[in-house]
Design an enzyme around this catalytic site. Structure first.
Site, PDB file in Angstrom:
ATOM      1  CG  HIS A   1     -16.376  21.168 -22.556  1.00 22.05           C
ATOM      2  ND1 HIS A   1     -16.639  20.156 -23.454  1.00 22.05           N
ATOM      3  CD2 HIS A   1     -17.574  21.780 -22.339  1.00 22.05           C
ATOM      4  CE1 HIS A   1     -17.927  20.151 -23.754  1.00 22.05           C
ATOM      5  NE2 HIS A   1     -18.520  21.143 -23.083  1.00 22.05           N
ATOM      6  CB  CYS A   2     -15.225  27.131 -22.094  1.00 22.96           C
ATOM      7  SG  CYS A   2     -13.839  27.488 -23.192  1.00 22.96           S
TER       8      CYS A   2
ATOM      9  CG  HIS B   1     -19.378  17.478 -19.540  1.00 25.87           C
ATOM     10  ND1 HIS B   1     -18.422  18.460 -19.461  1.00 25.87           N
ATOM     11  CD2 HIS B   1     -20.392  17.996 -20.289  1.00 25.87           C
ATOM     12  CE1 HIS B   1     -18.839  19.525 -20.131  1.00 25.87           C
ATOM     13  NE2 HIS B   1     -20.016  19.258 -20.654  1.00 25.87           N
TER      14      HIS B   1
ATOM     15  CG  ASP C   1     -19.866  22.691 -18.907  1.00 27.25           C
ATOM     16  OD1 ASP C   1     -19.952  22.923 -20.127  1.00 27.25           O
ATOM     17  OD2 ASP C   1     -20.829  22.264 -18.237  1.00 27.25           O
TER      18      ASP C   1
ATOM     19  CG  ASN D   1     -29.026  22.811 -20.426  1.00 28.97           C
ATOM     20  OD1 ASN D   1     -30.140  23.323 -20.401  1.00 28.97           O
ATOM     21  ND2 ASN D   1     -28.303  22.725 -21.533  1.00 28.97           N
TER      22      ASN D   1
END
Length: 297
Positions: free
Chosen positions: A28-29, A178, A245, A250
């Site tokens: 996840h990136c 997440h 991530d 955010n």
């Protein structure tokens, strides 16, 4: 002007103390821009600093990742140009997750699939816009099912419990982003954590052990998020994957060093076999990476 909630990644990431296995995948990136080539969308919900594919590759060289799953960010909207550019130049080492909606055509899904996209993301987090209606979800599932894509679910707080029946009703692989962003102030026996564990037990739901910094109740300590990640990995070791991530959009103030995040891997998966499964075997199965021999040709 950039959004103050999006300061960009922490400088000077360090290599993990325990080296990662060959073909490890950052599951996840994101890539942002460069905006001169790939402008942000009008009306976007946030404006991060640019973080192009070169920045991601530099981080992965430090951490030891050779594969990655790039998730289309809301700031680029339905324009997947930056994502597709990164996929095209990755020699098969990247996969993508797209933003698909009611106005997405079957031809566009085919184009994305041919480029290396293997999933579509649904956002149920208010800061990224209104949640999709059931009609839209069903349309998306019908579009992506023929290609074997997964449906990525981005929820927070009590969201995983609120949408548990929806997840069960979907006849498709679902990947929860997440750690479901549960509220760890409520501990590991909350309704959200129980719902997450029950969904994981169905056999068709996967969880990304990413975003520990988003869940931690006392940052920079990540201990409580690590405890949840270890619980999930123990319950379904064959259906968990791990991600940075990067570049941490955010964040609401706390931006972790990506080396510190990567150090959690050895605590989640303390032996070589477990790390191979978490970082190599599971992502290859979930995101349809090519065999090593074929990739290296």
């Amino acid at each position: 002007m950039t959004d103050p909630r999006n300061p960009g990644p922490a400088p000077c990431p360090h290599p993990p103390a325990v080296p990662l296995p060959a073909d490890s995948c950052d599951a996840h990136c994101h890539v942002f821009g460069p905006t001169a080539r790939f402008p942000y969308a009008e009306g976007r919900p946030y404006t991060p600093p640019e973080s192009p594919k070169e920045d991601l590759r530099a981080l992965h060289r430090v951490l030891g990742f050779e594969r990655a799953v790039l998730v289309q960010p809301a700031c680029h909207g339905a324009d997947h140009s930056a994502l597709l550019d990164a996929l095209e130049t990755s020699s098969g080492r990247y996969r993508g997750v797209a933003l698909v909606g009611l106005d997405t055509s079957a031809a566009e899904v085919q184009r994305l699939h041919d480029a290396g996209v293997r999933g579509a993301r649904l956002n149920f987090t208010p800061h990224l816009g209104p949640a999709p209606a059931r009609e839209e979800i069903d349309r998306i599932v019908a579009l992506i099912r023929p290609h074997g894509w997964h449906l990525a679910l981005h929820v927070a707080g009590e969201g995983i419990a609120e949408h548990a029946d929806l997840v069960r009703s979907l006849k498709i692989r679902v990947v929860i982003d997440h750690l479901a962003r549960v509220d760890l102030h409520q501990g590991l026996d909350s309704a959200a954590v129980r719902a997450l564990l029950e969904l994981l037990a169905t056999g068709s739901v996967w969880v990304k052990l990413s975003g520990a910094d988003r869940l931690a109740t006392r940052p920079p300590s990540l201990a409580d998020a690590l405890e949840l990640a270890r619980l999930l990995a123990a319950r379904a070791p064959e259906r968990v994957v791990w991600g940075t991530d990067f570049p941490h959009p955010n964040t609401n103030g706390f931006v972790p060093n990506d080396g510190d995040l990567a150090d959690l891997i050895a605590e989640i998966a303390p032996d070589e076999a477990a790390r191979e499964r978490l970082l190599v075997t599971n992502p290859a199965a979930c995101f349809d990476f090519p065999d090593r021999a074929l990739q290296d040709r």
